[in-house]
Design an enzyme around this catalytic site. Structure first.
Site, PDB file in Angstrom:
ATOM      1  N   GLU A  37      12.430   6.999  -6.345  1.00  0.00           N
ATOM      2  CA  GLU A  37      11.505   8.043  -6.808  1.00  0.00           C
ATOM      3  C   GLU A  37      11.337   7.971  -8.319  1.00  0.00           C
ATOM      4  OE1 GLU A  37       9.361   9.323  -4.482  1.00  0.00           O
ATOM      5  OE2 GLU A  37      11.168   9.996  -3.440  1.00  0.00           O
ATOM      6  N   SER A  71     -16.179  15.557   5.149  1.00  0.00           N
ATOM      7  CA  SER A  71     -14.817  15.597   5.676  1.00  0.00           C
ATOM      8  C   SER A  71     -14.591  16.869   6.463  1.00  0.00           C
ATOM      9  CB  SER A  71     -13.805  15.523   4.527  1.00  0.00           C
ATOM     10  OG  SER A  71     -12.507  15.788   5.015  1.00  0.00           O
ATOM     11  N   GLY A 128      -1.057  17.640   0.275  1.00  0.00           N
ATOM     12  CA  GLY A 128      -0.229  18.224  -0.787  1.00  0.00           C
ATOM     13  C   GLY A 128       1.224  18.401  -0.406  1.00  0.00           C
ATOM     14  N   GLU A 166      -7.476   6.481  -7.992  1.00  0.00           N
ATOM     15  CA  GLU A 166      -6.694   7.711  -8.156  1.00  0.00           C
ATOM     16  C   GLU A 166      -6.414   7.991  -9.636  1.00  0.00           C
ATOM     17  OE1 GLU A 166      -4.129   8.560  -5.040  1.00  0.00           O
ATOM     18  OE2 GLU A 166      -3.074  10.163  -6.085  1.00  0.00           O
ATOM     19  N   ASP A 178       2.140   4.490  -3.214  1.00  0.00           N
ATOM     20  CA  ASP A 178       1.533   5.133  -2.051  1.00  0.00           C
ATOM     21  C   ASP A 178       0.522   4.220  -1.374  1.00  0.00           C
ATOM     22  OD1 ASP A 178       2.999   7.158  -3.110  1.00  0.00           O
ATOM     23  OD2 ASP A 178       1.305   8.459  -3.585  1.00  0.00           O
TER      24      ASP A 178
END
Ligand code: ADP
Ligand code: MG
Length: 388
Positions: A37, A71, A128, A166, A178
């Protein structure tokens, strides 16, 4: 709905909205980071896997240069001309899919010459929660456009396109992890990624064979307010590297930590110590998985959580509680996952104890007065693909 049903529904919704059939449906998964991380932007190591939660994009090329996206996530539609699309003209959720088109333009695709497209998106990746719904939407769209525009880009390149979208179109200063997991993931496996060379290897996880499941505890604490904390951690890492005279913290080993303590303030040192020891933990996890199997990685996951809680200081009380209670209920290792300040924890749990973990963590949250968490298992799954 099964995944096949969602894919079929996405195609039907496309037809209803745009009045013609889609060319196809492409999908890409969210991801869980098993370990590693805040190492990606320090050119270190990460070990994520793609999960069985996906985003589907029904896509059809147009005869003009317009791109339109819709969406199930939002009533907002967006429409741009590809020839003039740029980070400044994009905002809201559509910056993710339309940012992909722009980022392909930055990679040599002549957008003014391309046919436009319509895209309709649906997803079962929680948004999220730290499971990277953002990489899932990017992965589905970039794979669809690569195929329909006949670009022939390889997957590591598609991951970089996703990251560029991003970073620049959305404005989130995230690393390459990711998108790599979403595009390169493989069933029952993790993606061991060297964020400096961008070389990746598939590592067998063998969870099911060992009788283990990965339990996700979504704390419902949204990490979206965390932009400041994330940027501050990045700045600390850069300051630590500068104090040590190295290009990035990748160049610092555990043996260098004594010297590091001498040349920086205590807070910066603890940030550095997290990244340096976390890199070592990723390597130890890969070794343990290869030599002994997943039952051997529990303690390493635990140590990762302690490091994020105490040294990097990106945990929140809900994540700490989830980790402690999951371990008490029989998980063999647990840690917060993702960028921190909220989101989810993971608990590597014997399959027969999953219910026990779920009940115990839920009860503890209730007693603490926290919002009820969402608790579910995920399976390491295949990366982005065309559905039909
Ligand atoms: P995470 O990646 O951890 O889920 P992010 O804040 O990085 O969280 O990305 C979430 C954002 O991505 C959403 O707020 C939305 O803008 C966009 N997004 C994700 N999934 C979808 C979807 N299915 N449809 C439209 N936008 C989506
Ligand atoms: Mg994200």
């Amino acid at each position: 709905m099964t995944h096949d049903d969602i894919a079929t529904q996405a195609a039907a919704d496309f037809q209803a909205q745009f009045g013609r059939p889609a060319d196809g449906v492409w999908s890409a998964p969210g991801r869980v980071n098993l370990i590693g991380e805040h190492t990606d932007y320090n050119e270190g190591f990460v070990l994520p896997f793609a999960i069985d939660r996906r985003t589907w994009a029904a896509v059809g090329l147009r005869d003009d240069n317009t791109a339109r996206v819709t969406s199930t996530f939002s009533d907002d539609e967006a429409e741009v001309e590809l020839a003039t699309v740029g980070p400044d003209s994009l905002d809201g959720w559509s910056a993710y899919p339309l940012g992909i088109a722009w980022a392909l333009g930055q990679n040599g695709v002549d957008l003014a010459e391309q046919r436009g497209f319509d895209a309709h998106i649906s997803s079962d990746v929680p948004v999220g929660a730290g499971l990277s719904s953002s990489a899932a939407i990017e992965g589905a769209i970039v794979l669809a456009l690569d195929e329909r525009w006949q670009l022939g880009l390889d997957r590591p390149t598609l991951a970089r396109v996703g990251q560029l979208a991003e970073n620049e179109a959305v404005g989130a200063p995230t690393g390459i992890m990711d998108q790599s997991a979403s595009l390169l993931g493989r069933r029952d496996s993790a993606v061991f990624l060297d964020c400096r060379s961008l070389r990746s290897e598939i590592v067998d996880l063998g969870f099911a064979d060992a009788g283990l499941a990965i339990v996700i505890i979504d704390t419902k604490v949204s990490h979206s307010h965390a932009t400041g904390g994330y940027a501050a951690r990045r700045a600390s890492c850069e300051a630590g590297a500068a104090a040590l005279g190295v290009e990035s913290l990748r160049d610092v080993g555990v043996a260098d930590l004594d010297r590091a303590r001498e040349v920086m303030d205590d807070e910066t040192f603890r940030r550095v110590r997290h990244v340096v020891t976390e890199n070592a933990r990723v390597l130890a996890t890969v070794r343990a998985l290869r030599e002994s199997g997943p039952l051997a990685i529990g303690e390493i996951l635990d140590a990762s959580h302690v490091s994020m809680r105490d040294d990097f200081e990106i945990s929140v009380p809900q994540l700490d509680l989830a980790v402690v209670e999951a371990r008490e209920a029989g998980a063999i290792g647990a840690r917060m996952t993702g960028g921190g300040f909220g989101g989810a924890a993971i608990a590597l749990t014997p399959i027969e104890l999953v219910d026990q973990v779920t009940v115990r963590v839920s009860d503890a949250f209730e007693r603490a007065g926290f919002t009820a968490p969402e608790i579910f298992t995920v399976t390491p799954s295949d990366g982005a693909k065309r559905e039909f």
